[in-house]
Design a protein around this motif. Structure first.
Motif, PDB file in Angstrom:
ATOM      1  N   THR A 199      38.468  24.995  45.853  1.00 32.97           N
ATOM      2  CA  THR A 199      38.224  25.452  44.488  1.00 32.97           C
ATOM      3  C   THR A 199      39.335  26.376  44.018  1.00 32.97           C
ATOM      4  OG1 THR A 199      35.875  25.395  45.099  1.00 32.97           O
ATOM      5  CG2 THR A 199      36.429  26.297  42.947  1.00 32.97           C
ATOM      6  N   VAL A 200      39.931  27.122  44.931  1.00 28.57           N
ATOM      7  CA  VAL A 200      41.083  27.946  44.556  1.00 28.57           C
ATOM      8  C   VAL A 200      42.271  27.062  44.186  1.00 28.57           C
ATOM      9  CG1 VAL A 200      42.777  29.605  45.440  1.00 28.57           C
ATOM     10  CG2 VAL A 200      40.340  29.993  45.821  1.00 28.57           C
ATOM     11  N   ILE A 201      42.415  25.934  44.855  1.00 34.91           N
ATOM     12  CA  ILE A 201      43.464  24.982  44.457  1.00 34.91           C
ATOM     13  C   ILE A 201      43.236  24.542  43.008  1.00 34.91           C
ATOM     14  CG2 ILE A 201      44.441  22.681  44.873  1.00 34.91           C
ATOM     15  CD1 ILE A 201      43.796  23.090  47.856  1.00 34.91           C
ATOM     16  N   LEU A 202      41.990  24.249  42.656  1.00 33.58           N
ATOM     17  CA  LEU A 202      41.660  23.875  41.278  1.00 33.58           C
ATOM     18  C   LEU A 202      42.004  25.001  40.304  1.00 33.58           C
ATOM     19  CD1 LEU A 202      38.216  22.187  41.983  1.00 33.58           C
ATOM     20  CD2 LEU A 202      40.252  21.011  41.113  1.00 33.58           C
ATOM     21  N   ALA A 203      41.701  26.237  40.703  1.00 34.52           N
ATOM     22  CA  ALA A 203      42.013  27.385  39.849  1.00 34.52           C
ATOM     23  C   ALA A 203      43.518  27.535  39.675  1.00 34.52           C
ATOM     24  CB  ALA A 203      41.413  28.657  40.445  1.00 34.52           C
ATOM     25  N   GLY A 204      44.277  27.275  40.745  1.00 31.15           N
ATOM     26  CA  GLY A 204      45.736  27.339  40.652  1.00 31.15           C
ATOM     27  C   GLY A 204      46.286  26.265  39.723  1.00 31.15           C
ATOM     28  N   ILE A 205      45.687  25.078  39.757  1.00 38.97           N
ATOM     29  CA  ILE A 205      46.086  24.004  38.851  1.00 38.97           C
ATOM     30  C   ILE A 205      45.838  24.428  37.408  1.00 38.97           C
ATOM     31  CG2 ILE A 205      45.454  21.686  38.078  1.00 38.97           C
ATOM     32  CD1 ILE A 205      44.970  21.000  41.063  1.00 38.97           C
ATOM     33  N   ALA A 206      44.678  25.043  37.155  1.00 37.93           N
ATOM     34  CA  ALA A 206      44.351  25.506  35.802  1.00 37.93           C
ATOM     35  C   ALA A 206      45.391  26.508  35.307  1.00 37.93           C
ATOM     36  CB  ALA A 206      42.958  26.122  35.792  1.00 37.93           C
ATOM     37  N   ALA A 207      45.798  27.424  36.168  1.00 34.03           N
ATOM     38  CA  ALA A 207      46.791  28.424  35.770  1.00 34.03           C
ATOM     39  C   ALA A 207      48.111  27.770  35.400  1.00 34.03           C
ATOM     40  CB  ALA A 207      46.989  29.445  36.888  1.00 34.03           C
ATOM     41  N   ARG A 208      48.505  26.737  36.157  1.00 32.93           N
ATOM     42  CA  ARG A 208      49.792  26.089  35.881  1.00 32.93           C
ATOM     43  C   ARG A 208      49.775  25.316  34.567  1.00 32.93           C
ATOM     44  NH1 ARG A 208      49.917  25.476  41.353  1.00 32.93           N
ATOM     45  NH2 ARG A 208      48.948  23.414  41.275  1.00 32.93           N
ATOM     46  N   VAL A 209      48.663  24.684  34.239  1.00 32.89           N
ATOM     47  CA  VAL A 209      48.653  23.905  32.996  1.00 32.89           C
ATOM     48  C   VAL A 209      48.468  24.800  31.773  1.00 32.89           C
ATOM     49  CG1 VAL A 209      47.808  21.832  34.154  1.00 32.89           C
ATOM     50  CG2 VAL A 209      46.166  23.374  33.054  1.00 32.89           C
ATOM     51  N   LEU A 210      47.958  26.019  31.981  1.00 27.54           N
ATOM     52  CA  LEU A 210      47.754  26.937  30.856  1.00 27.54           C
ATOM     53  C   LEU A 210      48.932  27.867  30.623  1.00 27.54           C
ATOM     54  CD1 LEU A 210      43.997  27.867  31.399  1.00 27.54           C
ATOM     55  CD2 LEU A 210      44.954  26.546  29.497  1.00 27.54           C
ATOM     56  N   SER A 211      49.821  27.998  31.619  1.00 25.67           N
ATOM     57  CA  SER A 211      50.960  28.901  31.481  1.00 25.67           C
ATOM     58  C   SER A 211      52.143  28.413  32.296  1.00 25.67           C
ATOM     59  CB  SER A 211      50.575  30.316  31.931  1.00 25.67           C
ATOM     60  OG  SER A 211      51.689  31.178  31.928  1.00 25.67           O
ATOM     61  N   ASP A 212      53.319  28.439  31.687  1.00 24.63           N
ATOM     62  CA  ASP A 212      54.550  28.094  32.402  1.00 24.63           C
ATOM     63  C   ASP A 212      55.093  29.280  33.196  1.00 24.63           C
ATOM     64  OD1 ASP A 212      54.538  25.522  31.379  1.00 24.63           O
ATOM     65  OD2 ASP A 212      55.674  26.101  29.585  1.00 24.63           O
ATOM     66  N   ALA A 213      54.562  30.448  32.914  1.00 30.21           N
ATOM     67  CA  ALA A 213      55.081  31.664  33.541  1.00 30.21           C
ATOM     68  C   ALA A 213      54.656  31.751  35.002  1.00 30.21           C
ATOM     69  CB  ALA A 213      54.599  32.886  32.778  1.00 30.21           C
ATOM     70  N   GLU A 214      55.512  32.366  35.802  1.00 33.40           N
ATOM     71  CA  GLU A 214      55.210  32.601  37.206  1.00 33.40           C
ATOM     72  C   GLU A 214      54.669  34.012  37.438  1.00 33.40           C
ATOM     73  OE1 GLU A 214      55.260  30.465  39.729  1.00 33.40           O
ATOM     74  OE2 GLU A 214      55.832  28.854  38.362  1.00 33.40           O
ATOM     75  N   HIS A 215      54.838  34.885  36.451  1.00 34.73           N
ATOM     76  CA  HIS A 215      54.405  36.261  36.625  1.00 34.73           C
ATOM     77  C   HIS A 215      52.887  36.322  36.769  1.00 34.73           C
ATOM     78  CE1 HIS A 215      53.694  40.529  35.774  1.00 34.73           C
ATOM     79  NE2 HIS A 215      54.957  40.707  36.170  1.00 34.73           N
TER      80      HIS A 215
END
Length: 377
Positions: A199-215
């Motif tokens: 589920t954390v992998i899913l959350a990480g995917i969500a972060a990547r599609v919602l933001s291009d930033a790495e910060h």
């Protein structure tokens, strides 16, 4: 046939009457306390005293653990509400694994927005290297706990658990990085293995599609703002507080906090197939996917437990005592948001029960559910 003397008949009747007086009969239940009766609303949709007694038993019976909050909702209205000592309607309760279902609701919104696709390979950069077998893992595989990644949810000693290592040890600063680094141990889709790390992998995917930033702060804000604007605020679930790791990834498998009433609102949203006050917050088709059995686990959908029989004696819910269309968010130590659309029912139980207590507590919860007839809604 000779008539019986009146005196003999009188003696027989008297003897029968005395015998009846001496029989124990059914034991009388103790009177309900004012606290027990006050927990039930005016029109609960079930017999008031029976509901009050079952709710009272959940809080008072030995061997069930500690119930800290209970809400029973019937046809969209509160039928019963009660809290343990030192807890009330403003208390935020930790989700533990109930957060998984909330994460799946968010993923469904992203799919509805066209930002993700259910049956396409999961957009995890690490897995896209040439020859990596994990490139075949789809979003559906992750949501159904069928990724095939090496994992041990509960280990003995605890630090051998993959989940514990991710949350508290070597993976704690960047949980998605730790989870996606795990090697495959089975073909994608081949077997069901419950995994908080997935589920954390899913959350990480969500972060990547919602933001291009790495910060980290940009990642955290992108997901937090999305959840608030698209789910929590429209639903009126204003007490919701999701937690993030140091890399800015939502700890989507374990750590969200909310009041019992707001957990009930999330259950009601799913009971109403993603609709709230005329607004479709989550696609109706996505809710249908969430409660459809996985091909490898009839008791599990998309990050949601199902009340479907498995043929096994042990079950996370009670398919013999409630409609098979029912489903639940379930969290560690006995957190439940149980939803039965056929009964118009959402039941929230929050507290602290160990494994044996949880099994007994779940049957007491079923006693409450059984007070409501299934009407095939």
């Amino acid at each position: 046939m000779f008539p019986r003397p009146a005196s003999l008949i009188a003696l027989v009747l008297a003897t029968t009457s005395l015998a009846a007086c001496g029989s124990p009969g059914p034991a009388e239940e103790p009177p309900l306390s004012e606290e027990a009766l006050a927990a039930v609303t005016e029109n609960p949709g079930a017999p008031t005293k029976a509901l009050a007694r079952e709710v009272d038993d959940l809080f008072r019976m030995e061997g069930l653990g500690e119930t800290r909050a209970l809400i029973v909702m019937h046809d969209g209205a509160i039928a019963a509400e009660r809290y343990g000592e030192d807890y009330d309607e403003n208390t935020r309760f930790v989700s533990w694994s109930m957060a998984k279902t909330v994460t799946a609701l968010m993923i469904g919104q992203l799919v509805g927005d066209g930002l993700l696709r259910l049956d396409q390979p999961a957009p995890v950069p690490r897995w896209q290297r040439s020859g990596d077998p994990r490139a075949d893992i789809t979003l559906r595989h992750l949501l159904q706990m069928r990724s095939g990644l090496e994992h041990t949810e509960a280990g003995s000693p605890p630090y051998e658990s993959s989940e514990v290592r991710m949350l508290f040890l070597d993976g704690r600063d960047d949980m998605a990085d730790y989870a996606t680094a795990q090697p495959p141990e089975a073909e994608p889709g081949e077997k069901f293995e419950y995994s908080s790390n997935t589920t954390v992998i899913l959350a990480g995917i969500a972060a990547r599609v919602l933001s291009d930033a790495e910060h980290p702060e940009a990642r955290r804000r992108a997901v937090s703002d999305y959840l608030s604007a698209r789910l929590f605020e429209p639903l009126g679930a204003t007490s919701m507080v999701p937690e993030f790791d140091r890399a800015g990834t939502l700890i989507g498998g374990s750590l969200m906090h909310a009041s019992a009433r707001d957990w009930a609102k999330l259950g009601e949203l799913m009971r109403r197939k993603g609709s709230h006050r005329g607004e479709q917050l989550v696609p109706r088709s996505w809710i249908a996917e969430m409660v459809r059995p996985s091909p490898r686990s009839p008791q599990y959908g998309l990050q949601t437990w199902l009340n479907r029989p498995t043929g096994e004696e042990e079950h996370p819910l009670f398919p013999d005592r409630a409609p098979h269309s029912a489903f639940s968010m379930i969290g560690h130590m006995g957190q439940y948001v149980f939803v039965s659309p056929e009964q118009g029912l959402t039941v929230v139980r929050l507290g602290h029960s160990n494994a044996p207590e949880r099994e007994a507590m779940l049957q007491q919860l079923a006693d409450i559910v059984e007070l409501y007839p299934a009407e095939g809604r």
